[in-house]
Design an enzyme around this catalytic site. Structure first.
Site, PDB file in Angstrom:
ATOM      1  N   ASP A 248       4.666  -2.528  -7.399  1.00 31.10           N
ATOM      2  CA  ASP A 248       3.910  -1.481  -6.699  1.00 31.10           C
ATOM      3  C   ASP A 248       4.051  -0.138  -7.417  1.00 31.10           C
ATOM      4  OD1 ASP A 248       3.227  -3.352  -4.760  1.00 31.10           O
ATOM      5  OD2 ASP A 248       5.007  -2.899  -3.573  1.00 31.10           O
TER       6      ASP A 248
ATOM      7  N   THR B 299       0.795  -8.537 -15.664  1.00 32.34           N
ATOM      8  CA  THR B 299       2.192  -8.089 -15.741  1.00 32.34           C
ATOM      9  C   THR B 299       3.082  -9.317 -15.894  1.00 32.34           C
ATOM     10  OG1 THR B 299       2.506  -8.078 -13.332  1.00 32.34           O
ATOM     11  CG2 THR B 299       1.685  -6.054 -14.326  1.00 32.34           C
TER      12      THR B 299
ATOM     13  N   GLY C 149       0.819  -1.204   0.000  1.00 34.46           N
ATOM     14  CA  GLY C 149       0.000   0.000   0.000  1.00 34.46           C
ATOM     15  C   GLY C 149       0.851   1.251   0.000  1.00 34.46           C
TER      16      GLY C 149
HETATM   17  O1  RIB Z   1       5.727  -5.442  -3.023  1.00 43.30           O
HETATM   18  C1  RIB Z   1       6.848  -5.253  -2.181  1.00 43.30           C
HETATM   19  C2  RIB Z   1       6.408  -5.120  -0.759  1.00 43.30           C
HETATM   20  O2  RIB Z   1       5.822  -6.333  -0.344  1.00 43.30           O
HETATM   21  C3  RIB Z   1       7.524  -4.867   0.218  1.00 43.30           C
HETATM   22  O3  RIB Z   1       7.792  -3.491   0.391  1.00 43.30           O
HETATM   23  C4  RIB Z   1       7.059  -5.578   1.478  1.00 43.30           C
HETATM   24  O4  RIB Z   1       6.804  -4.729   2.543  1.00 43.30           O
HETATM   25  C5  RIB Z   1       5.823  -6.367   1.073  1.00 43.30           C
HETATM   26  O5  RIB Z   1       4.670  -5.757   1.468  1.00 43.30           O
END
Ligand code: RIB
Length: 295
Positions: free
Chosen positions: A241, A208, A45
């Protein structure tokens, strides 16, 4: 999308990432010596919120953390990135922790202890998405909170994005409220494949595929492939992310999904070239420069 809705709201996990660089994961009963280590802000997040803000969209973030110094590190990272964060402090639970093995070649293995993330509830989630044009959630917090964020966002007229990571069956029941589902190949397989995900209600599925790029699946249209940027990865933690955050940011400022996906690929590539799951090197300018370098 209503004109009164603005920016991106991310509801999700916030962790302290304890990173060790090592050539391979240890065997059971084995102690391995790593080459370096570090303590970074993380959590899917938080990483996505930081990437959204650093990609140029007004971004807010809702999470639950502990009353400890880990929470201070996370708050500072969010402030530095310009994220408007609402971090509720748990009375008892510590800030979530992720143990990250950063392997040779840029791959990683991660174990998460959820800590305070497990306390994020429906009312946090509903408040967290209010007024946002784009709602972005993942699956490192309780499923009820994820479902509530999506359904409140949908009811208010926001565009809803779910990154089904880590994959959980509970995601299937949420897909009626999802405009764009983002999964990697492992998650897609665990959830039954693209056809099942579309049949369950996802408006579009973004698959992806790492160095092979991404594929956009929409009903009644040919699948669209978008190539990855060629880079030498240093640490791929947070690359997915960054992709999700930058995609949300681009959609929030009105880009077409085809263009937004190119920006998202560029953001993932930029984060992969740095250590840790977030980097100040991500910006609208660095994204534009990487895209221009390919033309
Ligand atoms: O997607 C990477 C993240 O996955 C890391 O930052 C770790 O905290 C986990 O949540």
């Amino acid at each position: 999308m209503s004109d009164t809705l603005t920016g991106v709201a991310v509801v999700g996990s916030a962790n302290v990432d304890l990173v060790v660089e090592v050539s391979r994961p240890p065997l059971v009963g084995e102690t391995l010596l790593g080459s370096a280590g570090g303590r970074f802000a993380g959590g899917k997040g938080l990483n996505q919120a930081v990437a959204s803000a650093r990609s140029g969209a007004p971004t807010r973030f809702c999470a639950v953390v502990g009353r400890d110094d880990g929470a201070e590190l996370l708050q500072q990272t969010l402030t530095d990135a310009g994220v408007r964060a609402v971090l509720r402090r748990s009375a008892d639970a510590p800030t979530g922790v992720a143990h990250v093995l950063a392997l040779d070649g840029g791959d990683n293995s991660i174990i998460v202890a959820a800590g305070a993330n497990a306390e994020l509830d429906v009312s946090d989630a509903v408040a967290g998405v209010e007024g946002a044009a784009v709602v972005l959630v993942q699956l490192e917090i309780p499923a009820a909170a994820v479902a509530a964020a999506l359904s409140a966002g949908r009811a208010a007229g926001a565009r809803t994005l779910l990154n089904a990571a880590p994959a959980q069956d509970a995601a299937i029941d949420m897909l009626d409220d999802v405009d764009v589902l983002i999964v990697n190949e492992t998650e897609c397989e665990e959830l039954g494949g693209v056809d099942r995900l579309r049949a369950a209600g996802a408006g579009a599925v973004v698959l992806t595929r790492g160095a092979a790029g991404v594929t956009l699946h929409r009903s009644g249209q040919e699948a669209l492939d978008i190539g990855a940027f060629r880079i030498d990865p240093v640490d791929t933690t947070g690359a997915g992310d960054a992709f999700c955050g930058a995609l949300a940011a681009a959609l929030a400022v009105g880009e077409r999904i085809e263009d937004a996906l190119v920006r998202a690929c560029a953001a993932g590539a930029i984060v992969s070239q740095h250590r840790g799951a977030t980097t100040a090197a991500l910006s609208p300018a660095s994204i534009a420069a990487l895209i221009a370098s390919r033309r």
